[in-house]
Write a protein that holds these residues in place. Structure first.
Motif, short mmCIF file in Angstrom:
data_model
loop_
_atom_site.label_atom_id
_atom_site.label_comp_id
_atom_site.label_asym_id
_atom_site.label_seq_id
_atom_site.Cartn_x
_atom_site.Cartn_y
_atom_site.Cartn_z
N LYS A 1 0.87 -1.20 0.12
CA LYS A 1 0.04 0.10 0.09
C LYS A 1 0.67 0.96 -0.02
O LYS A 1 0.10 2.50 0.07
CB LYS A 1 -0.78 0.01 1.32
N TRP A 2 1.93 0.98 -0.18
CA TRP A 2 2.84 2.28 0.00
C TRP A 2 2.68 3.60 -0.75
O TRP A 2 2.28 3.29 -1.91
CB TRP A 2 4.35 1.92 -0.47
N ASN A 3 2.67 4.74 -0.22
CA ASN A 3 2.74 6.03 -0.95
C ASN A 3 3.19 7.08 -0.09
O ASN A 3 3.99 6.74 0.93
CB ASN A 3 1.00 6.23 -0.74
N ASP A 4 3.20 8.23 -0.72
CA ASP A 4 3.98 9.42 -0.41
C ASP A 4 3.75 9.72 1.19
O ASP A 4 4.64 10.10 1.88
CB ASP A 4 3.88 10.44 -1.32
N GLY A 5 2.35 9.69 1.49
CA GLY A 5 2.10 10.12 2.98
C GLY A 5 2.75 9.15 3.69
O GLY A 5 3.20 9.48 4.89
N PHE A 6 2.89 7.76 3.54
CA PHE A 6 3.63 7.07 4.42
C PHE A 6 4.88 7.37 4.64
O PHE A 6 5.63 7.45 5.73
CB PHE A 6 3.53 5.56 4.03
#
Lengths: 239, 239
Positions: free
Chosen positions: A103-108
């Motif tokens: 689910k990786w994204n920039d927010g993480f």
DNA sequence: TCGCGCAATCAAGTATACAAGACTGGGTGG
DNA sequence: CCACCCAGTCTTGTATACTTGATTGCGCGA
């Protein structure tokens, strides 16, 4: 989020629960400490009813020992229990790593980067209390990112218990050299490499376990040894 | 076993808890059923205090919904929740398979063989209630064999929740064709093949999930649709 | 006839009262 | 001098009373 989930259920009881839990994992209340219902209630300005409910939740979390007709105490995990907890933790956090990588994204990325720098700051500043707390929060935060509330709840529980375990078995002042391991996990996640992230996580948890429980002797409430260290100083001192 | 662990804590409260839990997983109390403290207390001959504690434990287990100042109800898991539970369950039971394979011995073999034959008997006799219960017990029993009490507790919890989930999303009369899958798991365990046992288990849990939650529409409390099926029969019927 | 607000009812949240089981200290017997 | 036992005190287990928030059914107005 749906329903009330894991956080403080009804206002006041939740508050008591949260404070006691924090105090226990911070080792402000060492294992074995008595937790009498009425004095705690007086402290918080609530009745025993509330305190009792909080203690029951803490007992369900494994942080408090409750036996019938006996004053509740902060749990003193056995070595066996400690191994059980770490075994489950390894399994759960491996799954967390897998899921977060997916689910990786920039927010993480930004959230974890910020957390990491906080950790470094605390470590650099020599604030060991904060360092320990932040290390635990890293795992809880990561678990929250898995998108699986149940998984997050279980991870939060085992992480809490691990803090307690380290307070029993861990060497006292050992530095939390875990920050580099956290960074490695984040890097693997950022690379989208679920397998490597899972491996890093497993490795990290194994290291935490080794540092904490290690090959160490039980460090059980060995009264003789403990008192021996105090006797030269206070042969017949008070308490 | 050490301490009181997961089972009924103090005598009476534990009894209420156990009965309610069994009733819920047996679907004798369908999701949404109100659970008023005083009437339950009257039923068991105890005060609300006891019932309340039991309900709180059930709420912690995810079997009961409790909101402030609102009557507790049997939980009605959402589809999302259902997926979360199965995700965690797969992960935990995979670990169980690994561990049991490691620790395998003749006692395990005979115990599980006996259980399997019970399952077959129930299925053959058309006792679907017993079949469902035994299928759940299979997993709990296996988890107990892992030697990890915490893992066993978590598995028991997710298995309970799965029963509830199946009661919401599962096709009503679908036969539990899980017995062959159970046999396959046991065979892999007996062969000492941890990897194959883990795979079999994962496969089995995935199948249970598919059978239960499947590609099925949410089957949510879609009032319009549900009532539409009743309207031709009772346009302005009572209730 | 239908919708809305109000009041009576009901159930949960909390405190407290009472009973019963554990812990502590001192006294007594060996 | 030590160990054991007993009584007083403390703390928990449970029930219950009281308060407050939700629910529901009825009457009033549109």
């Amino acid at each position: 989020m749906q329903r009330n989930g894991s956080t403080a259920s009804s206002g006041r009881g939740g508050r008591v629960y949260a404070v006691l839990q924090q105090a226990i994992v911070d080792q402000a209340l060492p294992p074995g400490t008595k937790l009498p219902e009425d004095s705690i209630g007086a402290q918080f300005g609530v009745s025993r009813t509330i305190v009792r409910a909080a203690l029951q939740r803490l007992a369900a979390d494994g942080l408090v020992d409750m036996q019938v007709k006996r004053t509740a105490t902060v749990a003193r995990p056995s070595l066996e229990e400690a191994r059980s907890v770490f075994e489950v933790r390894r399994c759960l956090e491996r799954e967390v790593a897998r899921l977060v990588a997916e689910k990786w994204n920039d927010g993480f990325a930004t959230s974890l980067a910020a957390h990491l720098s906080e950790e470094q700051q605390a470590a650099h500043g020599g604030d060991s209390k904060a360092t320990i707390r932040l290390a635990a929060e890293f795992h809880v935060k990561l678990a929250g990112m898995s998108g699986n509330p149940l998984l997050a709840r279980y991870v939060a529980e085992v992480v809490s218990r691990c803090s307690l375990i380290l307070s029993v078995f861990g060497r006292p002042h050992q530095s939390e050299c875990a920050i580099e391991e956290h960074r490695a996990i984040i890097e693997a996640l950022a690379a989208g490499d679920a397998a490597r992230a899972a491996t890093s996580m497993e490795h990290h948890v194994a290291l935490v376990e080794r540092r904490g429980v290690g090959g160490e002797a039980p460090a059980e409430p060995d009264i003789g040894e403990i008192l021996a260290r105090y006797l030269p100083l206070a042969p017949i001192a008070s308490v």
